[in-house]
Design a protein around this motif. Sequence first.
Motif, PDB file in Angstrom:
ATOM      1  N   GLU A  88      47.335  -3.422  45.835  1.00 43.78           N
ATOM      2  CA  GLU A  88      48.069  -4.727  45.909  1.00 43.78           C
ATOM      3  C   GLU A  88      49.725  -4.185  46.660  1.00 43.78           C
ATOM      4  N   THR A  89      50.335  -4.069  46.219  1.00 44.78           N
ATOM      5  CA  THR A  89      51.763  -2.946  46.272  1.00 44.78           C
ATOM      6  C   THR A  89      51.859  -3.425  48.023  1.00 44.78           C
ATOM      7  N   THR A 117      46.575  -8.531  52.360  1.00 47.19           N
ATOM      8  CA  THR A 117      45.272  -8.648  51.491  1.00 47.19           C
ATOM      9  C   THR A 117      44.750  -7.395  51.587  1.00 47.19           C
ATOM     10  N   GLY A 125      56.394  -1.231  43.170  1.00 49.88           N
ATOM     11  CA  GLY A 125      55.901  -2.431  42.281  1.00 49.88           C
ATOM     12  C   GLY A 125      56.187  -2.301  40.672  1.00 49.88           C
ATOM     13  N   GLU A 135      51.414  -6.567  49.762  1.00 49.60           N
ATOM     14  CA  GLU A 135      52.693  -6.886  49.713  1.00 49.60           C
ATOM     15  C   GLU A 135      53.640  -7.128  50.856  1.00 49.60           C
TER      16      GLU A 135
END
Length: 260
Positions: free
Chosen positions: A234-235, A243, A203, A238
Amino acid sequence: MAESSDQHQEAVVDGQQSDPRPRRGFWFGVVVALVKPFMLTWTKPVFTGRENMPRTGGVVFVPNHISHFDPFVLGFFVWECRRIPRLLGKASLFKLPIAGRIITSAGQIPVHRDSTQAADAFRDAVAAVERGECVGVYPEGTITRDPELWPMSGKTGAARIALMTGAPVIPIANWGAQEILQSYTGKIRVRLLPRKTVLARAGKPVDLSAFQGKPITNQLLHEATEVIMRALAETLGELRGETPPAELFDPRKARREESE
C-alpha cells in the motif's frame, strides 16, 4: 514541494525540520562520504514520510526490493531520516576486497543463506534492535519477480524480530532504482544519464497489536508477515499513484503452476 535544480543540494524531502545527525562512527562516515555525493550528483532523490520514522529506539524497517541499486536509495533515505541503517545483506557482498571491509565495519549484517551461520544474522539483527538501532530487512528475500514490480509474498524474519523485541515495523517503499539498474535482464547495465528520479516513502508503523503477547508460532508469523507485506504494498501504491494487486505474487505458487 518543488524539486531543487541544483544537483549538489540536499535531497528533496517533505518539509521536515533538519534534526541533529546521529553519531555515525568512522566507517559509516566513510559510507556517507561516498554514497551521498554520488546520489546527489547522479540521481534526483525525492523523499517523503520521514515523520513516520521514529527518531530514537529500536526499529525494524522493511523495504521493497526492485533493483540491486535500491540499497543505495534506501540507505540514503534512512540517513535523511536521521537514523543509521543496519541492513541485512548477502554474505557474498561482505567478502569483496574493499567494499566488504567498509560495509562490515559500518555495522551492516551479513546473511549466510543455506548454511549453519544463517541463524547468526537473525541473532545479530535482534541484538541490534534491542540496542536501539534501525535494522532493515528485505522481507521478500530477493528482488521481486512480480511482472509489475509489486512486492511479493514475504518471509517471516522481519515479523519475528519485531514480535520478539516489541520494535515498530516501518514499511519503506522505493521506486526508480529499476531505471538505473535493471535486474534479471541477463547482463548488468547501469543507466545514470539522464539523471533518474528516485522516490522513497516511509509508511506509518504497521499495526501488529493483534499478534503481540501471543506465542510466536509459524502460523502467527505468517499472518503477521501478510499484514506487513500488505502495508508495504500500500505504501508503494501511494508512491506510484497506483492500486496494488489484491493478491501479492507468490513465487512458490508460480513455480508449482509452471510445473503442472
